[in-house]
Design a protein around this motif. Structure first.
Motif, short mmCIF file in Angstrom:
data_model
loop_
_atom_site.label_atom_id
_atom_site.label_comp_id
_atom_site.label_asym_id
_atom_site.label_seq_id
_atom_site.Cartn_x
_atom_site.Cartn_y
_atom_site.Cartn_z
N PHE A 1 35.32 19.77 14.07
CA PHE A 1 35.49 19.12 15.20
C PHE A 1 34.72 20.31 16.31
O PHE A 1 33.68 19.68 17.04
N PHE A 2 34.93 21.37 16.20
CA PHE A 2 34.46 22.64 16.90
C PHE A 2 32.94 22.57 16.70
O PHE A 2 32.03 22.86 17.67
N ARG A 3 32.45 22.28 15.27
CA ARG A 3 31.04 22.54 15.03
C ARG A 3 30.42 20.96 15.04
O ARG A 3 29.29 20.75 15.02
N ASN A 4 31.17 19.96 15.91
CA ASN A 4 30.76 18.63 16.26
C ASN A 4 30.33 18.03 14.72
O ASN A 4 28.98 17.30 14.77
N GLU A 5 30.90 18.38 13.92
CA GLU A 5 30.85 17.51 12.30
C GLU A 5 31.76 16.68 12.14
O GLU A 5 33.07 16.96 12.22
N LEU A 6 31.58 15.64 11.25
CA LEU A 6 32.40 14.69 11.16
C LEU A 6 33.34 15.23 9.77
O LEU A 6 32.49 15.44 8.81
N PRO A 7 34.65 15.38 9.75
CA PRO A 7 35.22 15.89 8.91
C PRO A 7 35.72 14.79 7.88
O PRO A 7 36.83 14.18 7.89
N SER A 8 34.86 14.50 6.88
CA SER A 8 35.18 13.33 5.73
C SER A 8 36.23 14.09 4.74
O SER A 8 36.46 15.01 4.61
N ILE A 9 36.96 13.12 4.18
CA ILE A 9 37.89 13.81 3.04
C ILE A 9 37.39 14.48 1.82
O ILE A 9 37.81 15.70 1.91
N ASP A 10 36.15 14.18 1.45
CA ASP A 10 35.29 15.16 0.60
C ASP A 10 35.03 16.36 1.16
O ASP A 10 35.13 17.49 0.22
N LYS A 11 34.71 16.50 2.41
CA LYS A 11 34.22 17.72 2.92
C LYS A 11 35.51 18.81 3.17
O LYS A 11 35.43 19.62 2.85
N VAL A 12 36.63 17.93 3.69
CA VAL A 12 37.80 18.83 4.14
C VAL A 12 38.54 19.36 2.75
O VAL A 12 38.86 20.39 2.65
N VAL A 13 38.52 18.55 1.69
CA VAL A 13 39.19 18.94 0.62
C VAL A 13 38.49 19.98 -0.26
O VAL A 13 38.94 20.92 -1.02
N THR A 14 37.25 19.85 -0.13
CA THR A 14 36.19 21.17 -0.62
C THR A 14 36.58 22.35 -0.09
O THR A 14 36.70 23.36 -0.77
N VAL A 15 36.64 22.47 1.36
CA VAL A 15 36.84 23.48 2.10
C VAL A 15 38.25 24.27 1.66
O VAL A 15 38.41 25.31 1.47
N ARG B 1 50.27 23.37 6.28
CA ARG B 1 49.83 22.33 6.80
C ARG B 1 49.07 22.76 8.17
O ARG B 1 47.92 22.09 8.31
N ASN B 2 49.69 23.67 8.85
CA ASN B 2 48.85 24.34 9.97
C ASN B 2 47.62 24.79 9.69
O ASN B 2 46.66 24.26 10.52
N ALA B 3 47.27 25.33 8.36
CA ALA B 3 46.08 26.05 8.10
C ALA B 3 45.09 24.97 7.71
O ALA B 3 44.13 24.79 8.15
N ILE B 4 45.69 23.94 7.15
CA ILE B 4 44.92 22.71 7.03
C ILE B 4 44.52 22.17 8.10
O ILE B 4 43.36 21.72 8.30
N ARG B 5 45.23 21.91 8.89
CA ARG B 5 44.89 21.18 10.27
C ARG B 5 43.94 21.76 10.76
O ARG B 5 42.81 21.22 11.37
N LYS B 6 43.79 23.28 11.05
CA LYS B 6 42.78 24.39 11.61
C LYS B 6 41.40 24.03 10.96
O LYS B 6 40.68 24.01 11.70
N VAL C 1 40.58 21.00 9.48
CA VAL C 1 39.64 19.98 10.05
C VAL C 1 39.36 20.05 11.22
O VAL C 1 38.33 19.43 11.87
N HIS C 2 40.23 20.69 12.35
CA HIS C 2 39.39 21.09 13.65
C HIS C 2 38.31 21.84 13.60
O HIS C 2 37.45 21.87 14.83
N GLU C 3 38.18 22.89 12.64
CA GLU C 3 36.88 23.41 12.83
C GLU C 3 35.78 22.63 12.52
O GLU C 3 34.61 22.80 13.07
#
Length: 325
Positions: A65-79, A54-59, A61-63
């Motif tokens: 944010f750091f890139r100033n990119e919107l983290p949609s569900i599709d983007k995050v689940v792909t990563v 869970r902590n790895a997944i949270r990070k 998502v925050h990556e």
């Protein structure tokens, strides 16, 4: 093979999930139903994701944010699905998991994005300020946590001889087929320890064999944890600070404060025992509202008192922030 093809198709997020399943099925010669696990297995998946994952997944998502990119569900689940060290998720299951991790989906101006819940955000800010103040004061800070390890734990990646393609050739050449992996996960050992920048505290290691295969926290209870915690306290420096998470067995309150499951008589008796005024004939909801206004003063964790009596301080980190402990 099916999994590898499926992961490759996931690298193209512009495709719908239905297209990904169809292409994987066509490429591997299996039916669509064989590409993805049954739904009930996905429903259980989020329950089996431990704090480290869970902590790895949270990070991840925050990556975004750091890139100033919107983290949609599709983007995050792909990563996440591209990471070999994490489980593969279906979109609906991943959405459920993010909600369990206290992410919410809100509209901000013209953009929609995932953000932490306000109370979690504020908790994290308070925690960081408190830690900074304690460090500035020169207080010794210890970090306490629990984890587990299976007898079959091994490295995920190893060197192999890619020229070996049959057991017959290995026999003729006098070679081997490579290192053998464990036959299963094996027995599970639960581990608890405490340490500081100086290292682990001697004599504080606590281990025991798990009797279950699920979440190790199901076998931890407040009684056994507090017994171990009491033995740990004298081994720490004076005026020490102990940082730990808000696991249920860390969070036993000294007394039971009435809640919505309490009956009206129990609530009334509790209010009388605390000399808190209320009127006869009040409804249960009215009594609970009075309890709510006084809950904080009577909702102290048992480990707080244990630590205070030993001249120590307990600091609880926000939920799902194990990188802080």
């Amino acid at each position: 093979m099916v999994l590898n093809v499926y992961k490759t198709e996931l690298l193209h997020p512009e495709q719908s999930m239905s297209d990904i399943v169809s292409k994987t099925a066509a490429a591997t010669g299996v039916g669509r139903s064989s590409v993805l696990p049954r739904k009930e297995n996905y429903d259980k998946l989020s329950e089996n994701v431990d704090d480290f994952d869970r902590n790895a997944i949270r990070k991840k998502v925050h990556e975004f944010f750091f890139r100033n990119e919107l983290p949609s569900i599709d983007k995050v689940v792909t990563v996440v699905n591209e990471d070999a060290d994490l489980a593969n998720f279906r979109r609906t299951t991943f959405y459920k998991l993010l909600r369990e991790m206290n992410f919410i989906y809100v509209r901000r101006a013209r953009d929609s994005m995932l953000i932490d819940r306000d109370d979690i955000f504020l908790w994290r800010q308070r925690y960081l300020r408190t830690v900074k103040r304690l460090r500035d004061e020169g207080r010794p800070i210890y970090y306490l946590d629990e984890t587990w390890v299976n007898a079959g734990h091994t490295q995920s990646y190893v060197w192999v001889d890619d020229t070996i393609n049959s057991s017959k050739r290995t026999f003729v050449s006098g070679l081997s087929t490579g290192s053998k992996g464990p036959s299963g996960k094996g027995k599970r050992l639960i581990i608890a320890h405490i340490g500081s920048k100086a290292g682990f505290v001697e004599g504080c290691l606590w281990t025991f064999e798990s009797k279950k295969s699920g979440d190790y926290r199901e076998e931890m209870c407040a009684e056994t944890f507090e017994k171990w915690f009491q033995d740990v306290l004298p081994r720490l420096q004076e005026n020490a600070v102990i940082v730990l998470d808000n696991a249920p067995y860390h969070s036993r309150t000294k007394e039971k404060v009435p809640n919505a499951n309490s009956n009206k008589h129990e609530i009334s008796e509790w209010l009388k025992s605390k000399n808190i005024d209320f009127e006869d004939g009040m409804l249960k909801k009215e009594l609970l509202d009075i309890v709510k206004n006084h809950r904080t003063a009577h909702n102290e964790y048992a480990i707080y008192e244990m630590a205070n009596n030993a001249g120590k301080t307990v600091l609880i980190i926000p939920p799902y922030h194990c990188e802080s402990s």
